[in-house]
Structure formats: C-alpha cells, structure tokens
Design a protein around this motif. Structure first.
Motif, PDB file in Angstrom:
ATOM      1  N   TYR A  28       8.518  18.432 -51.824  1.00  0.00           N
ATOM      2  CA  TYR A  28       8.982  19.753 -51.393  1.00  0.00           C
ATOM      3  C   TYR A  28       8.585  20.837 -52.390  1.00  0.00           C
ATOM      4  CZ  TYR A  28      12.065  23.422 -49.643  1.00  0.00           C
ATOM      5  OH  TYR A  28      12.564  24.614 -49.150  1.00  0.00           O
ATOM      6  N   THR A  29       8.752  20.556 -53.689  1.00  0.00           N
ATOM      7  CA  THR A  29       8.442  21.568 -54.707  1.00  0.00           C
ATOM      8  C   THR A  29       7.020  21.454 -55.239  1.00  0.00           C
ATOM      9  OG1 THR A  29       9.185  20.188 -56.558  1.00  0.00           O
ATOM     10  CG2 THR A  29      10.860  21.515 -55.427  1.00  0.00           C
ATOM     11  N   GLY A  30       6.427  20.268 -55.097  1.00  0.00           N
ATOM     12  CA  GLY A  30       5.101  20.038 -55.664  1.00  0.00           C
ATOM     13  C   GLY A  30       5.120  19.794 -57.151  1.00  0.00           C
ATOM     14  N   GLU A  31       6.310  19.714 -57.749  1.00  0.00           N
ATOM     15  CA  GLU A  31       6.435  19.515 -59.193  1.00  0.00           C
ATOM     16  C   GLU A  31       6.519  18.030 -59.540  1.00  0.00           C
ATOM     17  OE1 GLU A  31       9.924  21.711 -60.154  1.00  0.00           O
ATOM     18  OE2 GLU A  31       8.957  23.681 -59.901  1.00  0.00           O
ATOM     19  N   VAL A  32       6.214  17.707 -60.792  1.00  0.00           N
ATOM     20  CA  VAL A  32       6.312  16.330 -61.261  1.00  0.00           C
ATOM     21  C   VAL A  32       7.784  15.977 -61.453  1.00  0.00           C
ATOM     22  CG1 VAL A  32       5.736  14.709 -63.107  1.00  0.00           C
ATOM     23  CG2 VAL A  32       4.068  16.438 -62.403  1.00  0.00           C
ATOM     24  N   TYR A  33       8.211  14.945 -60.770  1.00  0.00           N
ATOM     25  CA  TYR A  33       9.595  14.483 -60.896  1.00  0.00           C
ATOM     26  C   TYR A  33       9.718  13.400 -61.952  1.00  0.00           C
ATOM     27  CZ  TYR A  33      13.987  12.138 -59.723  1.00  0.00           C
ATOM     28  OH  TYR A  33      15.227  11.561 -59.782  1.00  0.00           O
ATOM     29  N   ALA A  34       8.734  12.498 -62.004  1.00  0.00           N
ATOM     30  CA  ALA A  34       8.796  11.383 -62.962  1.00  0.00           C
ATOM     31  C   ALA A  34       7.394  10.999 -63.394  1.00  0.00           C
ATOM     32  CB  ALA A  34       9.500  10.182 -62.336  1.00  0.00           C
ATOM     33  N   MET A 281      14.963  11.513 -37.130  1.00  0.00           N
ATOM     34  CA  MET A 281      15.581  11.030 -38.358  1.00  0.00           C
ATOM     35  C   MET A 281      14.483  10.791 -39.403  1.00  0.00           C
ATOM     36  SD  MET A 281      17.917  10.062 -40.391  1.00  0.00           S
ATOM     37  CE  MET A 281      19.505   9.892 -39.601  1.00  0.00           C
ATOM     38  N   ASN A 282      14.720  11.257 -40.614  1.00  0.00           N
ATOM     39  CA  ASN A 282      13.744  11.190 -41.709  1.00  0.00           C
ATOM     40  C   ASN A 282      12.424  11.849 -41.318  1.00  0.00           C
ATOM     41  OD1 ASN A 282      12.940  10.550 -44.362  1.00  0.00           O
ATOM     42  ND2 ASN A 282      11.897   8.692 -43.672  1.00  0.00           N
ATOM     43  N   ALA A 283      12.520  12.945 -40.571  1.00  0.00           N
ATOM     44  CA  ALA A 283      11.334  13.678 -40.123  1.00  0.00           C
ATOM     45  C   ALA A 283      10.332  12.757 -39.433  1.00  0.00           C
ATOM     46  CB  ALA A 283      10.678  14.417 -41.288  1.00  0.00           C
ATOM     47  N   GLY A 284      10.863  11.765 -38.711  1.00  0.00           N
ATOM     48  CA  GLY A 284      10.004  10.860 -37.951  1.00  0.00           C
ATOM     49  C   GLY A 284       9.223   9.870 -38.781  1.00  0.00           C
ATOM     50  N   GLN A 285       9.532   9.770 -40.062  1.00  0.00           N
ATOM     51  CA  GLN A 285       8.770   8.887 -40.952  1.00  0.00           C
ATOM     52  C   GLN A 285       9.447   7.533 -41.090  1.00  0.00           C
ATOM     53  OE1 GLN A 285       6.808  11.891 -44.164  1.00  0.00           O
ATOM     54  NE2 GLN A 285       9.031  11.988 -44.038  1.00  0.00           N
ATOM     55  N   ILE A 286       9.653   6.894 -39.959  1.00  0.00           N
ATOM     56  CA  ILE A 286      10.254   5.567 -39.891  1.00  0.00           C
ATOM     57  C   ILE A 286       9.379   4.735 -38.974  1.00  0.00           C
ATOM     58  CG2 ILE A 286      12.339   4.244 -39.331  1.00  0.00           C
ATOM     59  CD1 ILE A 286      13.948   6.830 -39.566  1.00  0.00           C
ATOM     60  N   CYS A 287       9.152   3.483 -39.315  1.00  0.00           N
ATOM     61  CA  CYS A 287       8.288   2.647 -38.481  1.00  0.00           C
ATOM     62  C   CYS A 287       8.827   2.505 -37.067  1.00  0.00           C
ATOM     63  CB  CYS A 287       8.108   1.264 -39.114  1.00  0.00           C
ATOM     64  SG  CYS A 287       9.662   0.366 -39.366  1.00  0.00           S
ATOM     65  N   MET A 288      10.136   2.740 -36.879  1.00  0.00           N
ATOM     66  CA  MET A 288      10.775   2.610 -35.571  1.00  0.00           C
ATOM     67  C   MET A 288      10.871   3.930 -34.810  1.00  0.00           C
ATOM     68  SD  MET A 288      13.940   0.184 -36.805  1.00  0.00           S
ATOM     69  CE  MET A 288      14.224   1.115 -38.308  1.00  0.00           C
ATOM     70  N   THR A 316      15.683  22.849 -40.826  1.00  0.00           N
ATOM     71  CA  THR A 316      14.465  22.356 -41.470  1.00  0.00           C
ATOM     72  C   THR A 316      14.316  23.000 -42.841  1.00  0.00           C
ATOM     73  OG1 THR A 316      13.406  22.109 -39.313  1.00  0.00           O
ATOM     74  CG2 THR A 316      11.952  22.169 -41.224  1.00  0.00           C
ATOM     75  N   GLY A 317      13.954  22.188 -43.854  1.00  0.00           N
ATOM     76  CA  GLY A 317      13.713  22.801 -45.151  1.00  0.00           C
ATOM     77  C   GLY A 317      14.041  21.909 -46.330  1.00  0.00           C
ATOM     78  N   ASP A 318      14.762  22.428 -47.295  1.00  0.00           N
ATOM     79  CA  ASP A 318      15.043  21.780 -48.582  1.00  0.00           C
ATOM     80  C   ASP A 318      15.851  20.493 -48.366  1.00  0.00           C
ATOM     81  OD1 ASP A 318      15.814  21.055 -51.127  1.00  0.00           O
ATOM     82  OD2 ASP A 318      16.479  23.065 -51.710  1.00  0.00           O
ATOM     83  N   PRO A 319      15.324  19.337 -48.786  1.00  0.00           N
ATOM     84  CA  PRO A 319      16.050  18.081 -48.573  1.00  0.00           C
ATOM     85  C   PRO A 319      17.318  17.961 -49.392  1.00  0.00           C
ATOM     86  CG  PRO A 319      14.110  17.714 -49.933  1.00  0.00           C
ATOM     87  CD  PRO A 319      14.017  19.129 -49.433  1.00  0.00           C
ATOM     88  N   THR A 320      17.479  18.780 -50.425  1.00  0.00           N
ATOM     89  CA  THR A 320      18.705  18.723 -51.221  1.00  0.00           C
ATOM     90  C   THR A 320      19.854  19.491 -50.576  1.00  0.00           C
ATOM     91  OG1 THR A 320      18.118  20.654 -52.572  1.00  0.00           O
ATOM     92  CG2 THR A 320      17.358  18.496 -53.346  1.00  0.00           C
ATOM     93  N   GLY A 327      13.379  17.289 -43.324  1.00  0.00           N
ATOM     94  CA  GLY A 327      12.845  17.536 -44.651  1.00  0.00           C
ATOM     95  C   GLY A 327      11.329  17.456 -44.630  1.00  0.00           C
ATOM     96  N   PRO A 328      10.693  17.468 -45.796  1.00  0.00           N
ATOM     97  CA  PRO A 328       9.233  17.479 -45.847  1.00  0.00           C
ATOM     98  C   PRO A 328       8.623  16.124 -45.536  1.00  0.00           C
ATOM     99  CG  PRO A 328      10.135  17.326 -48.057  1.00  0.00           C
ATOM    100  CD  PRO A 328      11.311  17.535 -47.131  1.00  0.00           C
ATOM    101  N   ALA A 329       7.346  16.162 -45.199  1.00  0.00           N
ATOM    102  CA  ALA A 329       6.556  14.935 -45.177  1.00  0.00           C
ATOM    103  C   ALA A 329       6.444  14.430 -46.608  1.00  0.00           C
ATOM    104  CB  ALA A 329       5.180  15.199 -44.587  1.00  0.00           C
ATOM    105  N   VAL A 330       5.991  13.206 -46.776  1.00  0.00           N
ATOM    106  CA  VAL A 330       5.978  12.606 -48.108  1.00  0.00           C
ATOM    107  C   VAL A 330       5.028  13.326 -49.055  1.00  0.00           C
ATOM    108  CG1 VAL A 330       4.198  10.880 -47.604  1.00  0.00           C
ATOM    109  CG2 VAL A 330       5.939  10.410 -49.360  1.00  0.00           C
TER     110      VAL A 330
END
Length: 487
Positions: A28-34, A281-288, A316-320, A327-330
C-alpha cells in the motif's frame, strides 16, 4: 522502524551464508517493511541437514507430547492475533477482517494437528496365512519440503507444516517472497516458543531472483522425501515435474477458476451477499474466490443490478483502517495485471457494471464485468483479484456446462432454495470442493482440501491430510509357529 529477520535453522536465527538480504515491501505504501535474510543453496543444505538430523527423535516423540506442543502453539497464536493482523496489513495489504480470520483458522489448524498426532496409525488386515498378523501401518516420510504462498499467509503457511509435523515428519518451509514473516518466520516463532524441538521446523527466506535455485536445491535434495506446494498452476507444474523426476510424492493445491451457480429459485438477496463475499474477500486474492457468477437468465438482470449496486459501495483503501473491505493487491505488478484483464475484456466487448476505474497504491476497485466471451483472457485465466464476471445461463444444465468450461477445478458454490436440486447440480461440477447454498470461499482444518483437473492433486486436512504426509507400509508378524517353505 524496519524489521530485520534471519533464517531459522536448527532452532537458531542465522544469517544467510552469503550475508545477502532482501527487502519485504508494504504494497500500500511502497515502503520497506522488513529486511530478511536471502538464502542460497548452501543454506538449503544446512536447513535440510538440520531437519534430517532431528527426524528420528521427533518421529519417536510420543503422540501426546506432540499434541501438547500444538495445543500450546494454538493458544500462543491466539494471544498474538494483534501482531498477526499487523503483519498481514504491512506485508500483503490484508484488511483486518481477513487477517482475523487467518489467525483464528491458523490456531484451529494447530488444534487439528494436535488431534492428528494421536490418530490411528493403521489397521489389521485379513490374511490367508496361518499364525500371522497382517498390518497396514502409516509412518512419516522424513523431511518434508513445504512451499507456501502469500495470499492467506497465516492459514496456508500453517497448513503447509502442521499436519506434516503432527504425524512425525520434520519440515523445511520456504515462505513466499511477498510474506516471509507472516507465512514463515512468525509461524515458526510460535511453534518454537510452544516447545517444538530445534531442527524440527526450519525456515528459509529468499530473494525473488534466487527462488528457482532455492526450490530446485530443496526438492532435489535426497534427504527430502515429500513435497507440498500451494500456488499457481504454472509454478505447480514445475514443482510437480521436479518432484516426479526425483520420485517424491507431492501435494499440489493450485489455481482455481471458481463459479457460483445461482439457480432460478434462489433468494436474490442471499445470492448477492454470497457472491459479494465470495468474490471480494481479501480483494479476490484467494484460490477459492469467485471468478464467475453464473445466473439463470430469468433472474440475471435483476441479480446483476443488485450485485453491482452492492459492490460499488465496498470501502476501498488503507488495509490498516478496520472499515476497509478492499485493500491493495499484493504488489503493483499484480494490480497492473488486473487492469490489463479489464482493458482486454472491455476492448473485446465486455461491459463494466461496477468499478473498473484506475486507483493508486496497488488498489483495484471491486469490479463487475458482464458480456464476457471466450475470446477474452478473463474468461479463461484465473483472475486472482478484485474483479468478477456475471454470465447468464439458459438452464441449470447450461449453468453446469459454463461452470465446467475450464481446466481449473478447485471449488464452486450453488445457490438454490431446493437442496435436492442443489446437490444434483453439485454432483455434476468437476471440482474438488463444492458448497450447496454457500459460496466457494470455505475452509475447515478437518476437511479434505484440494482440487481436480489442473487445480492439483492430493489433499490437505483431516484424515486425507494425514494420508498425504505419511506412507503406508505392509507389515506382517508370524506369531504362531514358523512359516512353511516349499524348499
């Protein structure tokens, strides 16, 4: 502050042998998380060696002792739900409700694993040989290679390791590059804190560019005796082929082109709600997730109007933000792929009933397309995003034909007020899973989970999962007298 994590090998946190690291990006932010260690083939060898060394002791650990570890891990997992929600939001853009579901189901997978550790190990067989007991006995394979995806990281990471561990295997887990913490390191932390012995579960994270070398080294290692992979059919074909070359049993849970069949007697309000949940659910990013809502002609227009109106209101927007549904795509690449599917479909005659507009932050709005045809990529390809299509059907028979017009047979749903009719339709759908009067996104740790056709083979969950991760041996015992030989 950026999180820094190392590999977990033999119960210790260690850097990659090369010292290499890789970045884990917030979509979502494009920043390094880890920043995480980026394993190479030398690290694979170390991890497999630790798992192989730990196997004999772990396999001989009493079932009740193993069960206690899994039950303790389940409690710890629930205690760390807030941390898990944070991880999913930051790593993969998972919204709060989806992350909470992941955490709850992952804890229950651990409890199911505790039960599996004490499941029956075999049966006594009939025999024509006098004085002999004939037994069918299940035993662990040894080292299992587990390759887990990012989209439901807590669920699918835990599913990849829990039952294999419960039945006495040791595991080397390679989580997705998009979720090395939530899909791997966080899960191992919980299990190790619950008392899992060193070396029983090892986690190797890697840079995306090194994935092929790492996976090849892992599957090719002679000490690895079983493989499980959840992900796309494209990658699963490669994993399955490599495992077959080394004569290793494999469980593959792959892509889906899932349908929700809405028959002419369906409760429309219920059908709309079911379709909205199952598609987004999960922006459609589920195998089901639902790629196609197949609706009887007599109610198709009214269904589509109601469905599109509901979909257009999804926050739609910020997942937090706890109110966010989409939320966003991966990552930005995944979002762009979805926009390309929309553009291709519209250029070839599809109509947008809801959504479709381009957004920033790797977001794709919940989108409904109608008038899709076989000439469009979206008709055949797995969408894996916040888009679904509505297809009219002339009859129940035609709906079955449309639902079966794919080589991807993972799951499906049938909505009808006539349960007997729903079961009849369900029996004719070529999928590994089907839900009557529910949508396709369902999961329970005790149920056999897996697909048909190009959606994979083998099963996770329940007794089927125990069978997938243990080998069946025939053992006889001559208990009375001596066997007789002809010479």
């Amino acid at each position: 502050m950026t999180i820094t994590r190392e590999l977990i090998i033999n119960g210790e946190h260690v850097p990659a042998a090369s010292g290499k690291t890789t970045e884990d990006i917030n979509p979502y932010t494009g920043e390094v998380y880890a920043t995480v260690a980026a394993a190479g083939t030398e690290d694979v060898n170390r991890a497999v060696g630790a798992a192989a060394d730990a196997f004999e002791s772990w396999a001989s650990t009493s079932p009740s002792a193993r069960a206690r570890i899994f039950l303790r891990a389940a409690d710890l997992f629930e205690e760390r739900t807030d941390q898990a929600i944070e991880l999913m939001a930051q790593e993969v853009g998972g919204v709060s409700s989806w992350a909470q579901f992941n955490a709850a189901l992952a804890a229950n997978i651990l409890r199911s694993a505790a039960a599996a550790s004490t499941a029956p190990l075999g049966e006594v067989l009939a025999t024509d040989l006098p004085g002999k007991y004939s037994l069918a006995v299940r035993q662990p394979y040894g080292v299992v290679a587990a390759l887990a995806p990012w989209n439901a990281p807590l669920i699918l990471g835990m599913r990849a390791v829990a039952i294999p561990l419960a039945v006495g295997n040791t595991v080397v887990l390679k989580p997705s590059e998009d979720a090395p913490l939530a899909c791997g390191l966080f899960l191992a932390d919980v299990l190790l804190d619950a008392g899992l012995p060193a070396g029983v579960l090892n986690v190797i994270t890697n840079a995306r560019d090194d994935a092929s070398d790492v996976v090849t080294a892992l599957i090719s290692d002679d000490r690895v005796r079983c493989v499980n992979f959840t992900g796309s059919t494209k990658v699963g074909r490669i994993v399955g082929t490599l495992a077959a070359q080394h004569i290793k049993p494999t469980v593959l849970e792959l892509s889906g082109k899932n349908s929700l069949v809405v028959l002419d007697d369906a409760d429309l309000d219920y059908a709309v709600n079911a379709a909205t949940f199952g598609a987004y659910m999960n922006a459609g990013q589920i195998c089901m997730s639902i790629d196609r809502v197949i609706v009887d002609n007599s109610i198709a227009d009214e269904f589509t109007d109601r469905f599109a109106a509901k979909v257009a209101t999804l926050p739609t927007g910020d997942p937090t933000d706890p109110n966010t549904v989409i939320g966003p795509a991966v990552n930005a690449k995944a979002a762009e792929r979805q926009y390309q599917l929309i553009d291709d479909a519209v250029a070839k005659g599809a109509k947008i009933a809801a959504g479709g507009q381009k957004l920033n932050h790797a977001l794709v709005p919940a989108t409904v397309l109608t008038d899709t045809t076989p000439e469009m990529s979206i008709y055949h390809d797995e969408i894996f995003g916040s888009i679904t299509t509505v297809l009219p059907a002339k009859s129940a028979k035609d709906a079955i034909r449309l639902a079966n017009d794919t080589k991807l047979g993972l799951t499906a749903g049938v909505i009808t007020e006539n349960v007997s009719r729903g079961i009849s339709v369900a029996q004719r759908l070529r999928t590994g899973i089907v839900h009557v009067n529910d949508q396709p996104v369902n999961d329970e740790p005790m149920a056999p989970f897996g697909g048909a056709q190009n959606s994979g083979y083998g099963r996770f969950g329940g007794q089927a999962g125990i069978n997938s991760f243990s080998e069946l041996r025939w053992v006889t015992v001559q208990q009375k007298g001596h066997a007789q030989f002809p010479f």
